[in-house]
Design a protein around this motif. Structure first.
Motif, PDB file in Angstrom:
ATOM      1  N   TRP A 117      12.031  -1.375 -10.959  1.00  0.00           N
ATOM      2  CA  TRP A 117      13.232  -2.044 -10.454  1.00  0.00           C
ATOM      3  C   TRP A 117      13.079  -2.245  -8.952  1.00  0.00           C
ATOM      4  O   TRP A 117      12.399  -1.479  -8.277  1.00  0.00           O
ATOM      5  N   ILE A 118      13.734  -3.267  -8.428  1.00  0.00           N
ATOM      6  CA  ILE A 118      13.730  -3.549  -6.996  1.00  0.00           C
ATOM      7  C   ILE A 118      15.173  -3.788  -6.559  1.00  0.00           C
ATOM      8  O   ILE A 118      15.892  -4.580  -7.168  1.00  0.00           O
ATOM      9  N   ARG A 119      15.574  -3.092  -5.512  1.00  0.00           N
ATOM     10  CA  ARG A 119      16.910  -3.276  -4.950  1.00  0.00           C
ATOM     11  C   ARG A 119      16.770  -3.660  -3.471  1.00  0.00           C
ATOM     12  O   ARG A 119      15.836  -3.206  -2.790  1.00  0.00           O
ATOM     13  N   LEU A 120      17.686  -4.457  -2.954  1.00  0.00           N
ATOM     14  CA  LEU A 120      17.574  -4.993  -1.590  1.00  0.00           C
ATOM     15  C   LEU A 120      18.743  -4.528  -0.726  1.00  0.00           C
ATOM     16  O   LEU A 120      19.904  -4.726  -1.085  1.00  0.00           O
TER      17      LEU A 120
ATOM     18  N   SER B 224      15.167 -15.170 -11.442  1.00  0.00           N
ATOM     19  CA  SER B 224      14.104 -15.238 -12.443  1.00  0.00           C
ATOM     20  C   SER B 224      13.316 -13.939 -12.574  1.00  0.00           C
ATOM     21  O   SER B 224      12.594 -13.744 -13.556  1.00  0.00           O
ATOM     22  N   ASN B 225      13.451 -13.047 -11.593  1.00  0.00           N
ATOM     23  CA  ASN B 225      12.683 -11.805 -11.596  1.00  0.00           C
ATOM     24  C   ASN B 225      13.511 -10.691 -12.225  1.00  0.00           C
ATOM     25  O   ASN B 225      14.483 -10.215 -11.650  1.00  0.00           O
ATOM     26  N   ARG B 226      13.115 -10.252 -13.397  1.00  0.00           N
ATOM     27  CA  ARG B 226      13.906  -9.294 -14.164  1.00  0.00           C
ATOM     28  C   ARG B 226      13.904  -7.901 -13.531  1.00  0.00           C
ATOM     29  O   ARG B 226      14.698  -7.027 -13.913  1.00  0.00           O
ATOM     30  N   LYS B 227      13.032  -7.665 -12.562  1.00  0.00           N
ATOM     31  CA  LYS B 227      12.982  -6.350 -11.935  1.00  0.00           C
ATOM     32  C   LYS B 227      13.947  -6.201 -10.769  1.00  0.00           C
ATOM     33  O   LYS B 227      14.181  -5.091 -10.292  1.00  0.00           O
ATOM     34  N   VAL B 228      14.523  -7.296 -10.294  1.00  0.00           N
ATOM     35  CA  VAL B 228      15.413  -7.234  -9.130  1.00  0.00           C
ATOM     36  C   VAL B 228      16.818  -6.931  -9.581  1.00  0.00           C
ATOM     37  O   VAL B 228      17.372  -7.683 -10.411  1.00  0.00           O
TER      38      VAL B 228
ATOM     39  N   ASP C   1       0.835  -1.203   0.000  1.00  0.00           N
ATOM     40  CA  ASP C   1       0.000   0.000   0.000  1.00  0.00           C
ATOM     41  C   ASP C   1       0.868   1.250   0.000  1.00  0.00           C
ATOM     42  O   ASP C   1       0.588   2.219  -0.727  1.00  0.00           O
ATOM     43  N   GLU C   2       1.933   1.234   0.785  1.00  0.00           N
ATOM     44  CA  GLU C   2       2.830   2.393   0.838  1.00  0.00           C
ATOM     45  C   GLU C   2       3.502   2.632  -0.514  1.00  0.00           C
ATOM     46  O   GLU C   2       3.606   3.774  -0.975  1.00  0.00           O
ATOM     47  N   ILE C   3       3.948   1.571  -1.148  1.00  0.00           N
ATOM     48  CA  ILE C   3       4.588   1.701  -2.458  1.00  0.00           C
ATOM     49  C   ILE C   3       3.607   2.277  -3.478  1.00  0.00           C
ATOM     50  O   ILE C   3       3.948   3.173  -4.254  1.00  0.00           O
ATOM     51  N   GLU C   4       2.382   1.777  -3.485  1.00  0.00           N
ATOM     52  CA  GLU C   4       1.380   2.249  -4.438  1.00  0.00           C
ATOM     53  C   GLU C   4       1.044   3.723  -4.202  1.00  0.00           C
ATOM     54  O   GLU C   4       0.927   4.514  -5.150  1.00  0.00           O
ATOM     55  N   ARG C   5       0.889   4.116  -2.921  1.00  0.00           N
ATOM     56  CA  ARG C   5       0.537   5.502  -2.611  1.00  0.00           C
ATOM     57  C   ARG C   5       1.668   6.464  -2.955  1.00  0.00           C
ATOM     58  O   ARG C   5       1.443   7.519  -3.568  1.00  0.00           O
ATOM     59  N   LEU C   6       2.884   6.109  -2.557  1.00  0.00           N
ATOM     60  CA  LEU C   6       3.997   7.039  -2.706  1.00  0.00           C
ATOM     61  C   LEU C   6       4.592   7.033  -4.109  1.00  0.00           C
ATOM     62  O   LEU C   6       5.335   7.953  -4.466  1.00  0.00           O
ATOM     63  N   SER C   7       4.287   6.017  -4.912  1.00  0.00           N
ATOM     64  CA  SER C   7       4.764   6.012  -6.294  1.00  0.00           C
ATOM     65  C   SER C   7       4.136   7.141  -7.094  1.00  0.00           C
ATOM     66  O   SER C   7       4.725   7.652  -8.051  1.00  0.00           O
ATOM     67  N   ASN C   8       2.908   7.501  -6.706  1.00  0.00           N
ATOM     68  CA  ASN C   8       2.234   8.664  -7.303  1.00  0.00           C
ATOM     69  C   ASN C   8       2.157   8.549  -8.833  1.00  0.00           C
ATOM     70  O   ASN C   8       2.406   9.511  -9.570  1.00  0.00           O
ATOM     71  N   ASN C   9       1.832   7.325  -9.290  1.00  0.00           N
ATOM     72  CA  ASN C   9       1.663   7.060 -10.725  1.00  0.00           C
ATOM     73  C   ASN C   9       2.908   7.357 -11.555  1.00  0.00           C
ATOM     74  O   ASN C   9       2.813   7.720 -12.725  1.00  0.00           O
ATOM     75  N   GLN C  10       4.077   7.205 -10.939  1.00  0.00           N
ATOM     76  CA  GLN C  10       5.343   7.389 -11.647  1.00  0.00           C
ATOM     77  C   GLN C  10       6.169   6.107 -11.546  1.00  0.00           C
ATOM     78  O   GLN C  10       6.111   5.395 -10.546  1.00  0.00           O
ATOM     79  N   ASP C  11       6.948   5.819 -12.585  1.00  0.00           N
ATOM     80  CA  ASP C  11       7.827   4.654 -12.539  1.00  0.00           C
ATOM     81  C   ASP C  11       8.898   4.873 -11.475  1.00  0.00           C
ATOM     82  O   ASP C  11       9.554   5.923 -11.460  1.00  0.00           O
ATOM     83  N   ARG C  12       9.096   3.872 -10.618  1.00  0.00           N
ATOM     84  CA  ARG C  12      10.032   4.030  -9.507  1.00  0.00           C
ATOM     85  C   ARG C  12      10.942   2.819  -9.364  1.00  0.00           C
ATOM     86  O   ARG C  12      10.555   1.686  -9.694  1.00  0.00           O
ATOM     87  N   GLU C  13      12.135   3.066  -8.866  1.00  0.00           N
ATOM     88  CA  GLU C  13      13.000   1.998  -8.387  1.00  0.00           C
ATOM     89  C   GLU C  13      12.756   1.898  -6.885  1.00  0.00           C
ATOM     90  O   GLU C  13      13.011   2.848  -6.141  1.00  0.00           O
ATOM     91  N   VAL C  14      12.255   0.774  -6.433  1.00  0.00           N
ATOM     92  CA  VAL C  14      11.921   0.575  -5.023  1.00  0.00           C
ATOM     93  C   VAL C  14      13.095  -0.106  -4.329  1.00  0.00           C
ATOM     94  O   VAL C  14      13.508  -1.203  -4.715  1.00  0.00           O
ATOM     95  N   ILE C  15      13.641   0.555  -3.325  1.00  0.00           N
ATOM     96  CA  ILE C  15      14.744  -0.002  -2.545  1.00  0.00           C
ATOM     97  C   ILE C  15      14.198  -0.452  -1.198  1.00  0.00           C
ATOM     98  O   ILE C  15      13.727   0.366  -0.400  1.00  0.00           O
ATOM     99  N   LEU C  16      14.233  -1.759  -0.972  1.00  0.00           N
ATOM    100  CA  LEU C  16      13.701  -2.338   0.262  1.00  0.00           C
ATOM    101  C   LEU C  16      14.781  -2.313   1.339  1.00  0.00           C
ATOM    102  O   LEU C  16      15.860  -2.878   1.176  1.00  0.00           O
ATOM    103  N   LEU C  17      14.471  -1.657   2.460  1.00  0.00           N
ATOM    104  CA  LEU C  17      15.444  -1.444   3.525  1.00  0.00           C
ATOM    105  C   LEU C  17      15.134  -2.287   4.753  1.00  0.00           C
ATOM    106  O   LEU C  17      13.982  -2.405   5.167  1.00  0.00           O
ATOM    107  N   ALA C  18      16.185  -2.843   5.327  1.00  0.00           N
ATOM    108  CA  ALA C  18      16.084  -3.566   6.596  1.00  0.00           C
ATOM    109  C   ALA C  18      17.491  -3.775   7.128  1.00  0.00           C
ATOM    110  O   ALA C  18      18.447  -3.841   6.353  1.00  0.00           O
ATOM    111  N   GLN C  19      17.630  -3.863   8.452  1.00  0.00           N
ATOM    112  CA  GLN C  19      18.942  -4.228   8.989  1.00  0.00           C
ATOM    113  C   GLN C  19      19.309  -5.648   8.588  1.00  0.00           C
ATOM    114  O   GLN C  19      20.474  -5.977   8.434  1.00  0.00           O
ATOM    115  N   ASP C  20      18.289  -6.466   8.406  1.00  0.00           N
ATOM    116  CA  ASP C  20      18.495  -7.872   8.038  1.00  0.00           C
ATOM    117  C   ASP C  20      17.325  -8.303   7.158  1.00  0.00           C
ATOM    118  O   ASP C  20      16.366  -8.915   7.619  1.00  0.00           O
TER     119      ASP C  20
END
Length: 277
Positions: free
Chosen positions: A252-255, A273-277, A204-223
């Motif tokens: 795109w997705i970055r970890l 197998s996921n071309r977006k990662v 939900d956060e990704i969908e709301r904050l993307s604001n209808n624009q193409d985005r590279e989503v960087i997933l953050l965590a200490q682990d």
């Protein structure tokens, strides 16, 4: 029923009083440390907006200056102290002197020491700031200083309504805390036990904050590789990546960050197998 109505009235009354205290007040944020703190500052912005305050680009014109601290290693603590002193130097001779509040990791690690040794600070609030920030600022506006009494960090994630990532990048936290207790690392003491965010909330956060624009989503965590360890049905990082990749405008997705011992065959297969990662 009477008690319930009384409690509801009390809460509404407190909100009314609080809104009057915060109305027309301005704040600015100084963010230190890692990308996770950039997201943390967005969460603070969201909370202050709900309180009725507005962000000001100039620290000199602010009523409150929030210093979002980093306390992971000694140089980070030194940078935090320098930032507080520099902020005070910029503002202490102004007719309307802004009050400085330290929040976050270093504030969690050295709560009492900071308040005792740095008169430049009006309040010190650790990583549990969502439960204390309104009280701390209320005390400040009443001419008092505030020190957090919260010694046990409890991971939390209120609704985020701001995105300061900029451009095509969107930073998103998927968990907080850590269970590994490595001898060289202070994260568990600073951030508490590991807590995964619910997948629905992340998407939900990704969908709301993307604001209808193409985005590279960087997933953050200490682990990040421990994601889902505390969720039902053995939900894991590979499944989360797969779901996020199907969201419109995620290109795109970055970890960040992956612990090698948590990498599984399923995760490797999903990444391969996921071309977006």
């Amino acid at each position: 029923m009477k008690n319930a109505l009384t409690l509801t009235y009390y809460r509404e009354r407190v909100n009314i009083i609080s809104n009057k205290i915060f109305q027309n007040k301005k704040y600015s944020i100084v963010t230190l440390g890692c990308f996770r703190n950039d997201v943390e500052s967005d969460l603070i912005r969201s909370e202050l907006a709900r309180m009725g305050m507005s962000e000001c680009p100039s620290v000199e014109e602010s009523d409150i200056i929030i210093v979002n601290t980093c306390g992971f290693i000694t140089p980070a603590c030194e940078d935090t102290i320098d930032a507080i002193l520099e902020t005070h130097e910029l503002t202490h001779d102004l007719p309307k002197k802004p009050q400085i509040v330290a929040v976050g990791c270093m504030a969690q690690r050295y709560q009492q020491e900071l308040l005792e040794e740095m008169p430049e600070l009006s309040a010190v609030v650790g990583v549990n700031w969502a439960h204390e920030l309104s009280e701390a600022i209320s005390r400040i506006f009443q001419g008092q200083r505030y020190a957090s009494n919260s010694r046990n960090p409890e991971p939390f994630y209120p609704r985020r309504d701001f995105d300061s990532s900029g451009g095509a990048t969107l930073f998103v936290r998927i968990s907080d805390g850590c269970l590994r207790n490595c001898s060289f690392c202070t994260i568990p003491k600073l951030r508490g036990k590991y807590k995964s965010r619910i997948p629905d909330e992340i998407c939900d956060e990704i969908e709301r904050l993307s604001n209808n624009q193409d985005r590279e989503v960087i997933l953050l965590a200490q682990d990040a590789t421990s994601y889902g360890i505390d969720l039902p049905n053995n939900y894991n990082l590979a499944e989360l990546i797969s779901r996020i990749s199907r969201i419109d405008h995620v290109r795109w997705i970055r970890l960040l960050y992956l612990q090698p011992e948590g990498v599984t065959e399923e995760l490797l297969s999903e990444i391969a197998s996921n071309r977006k990662v």
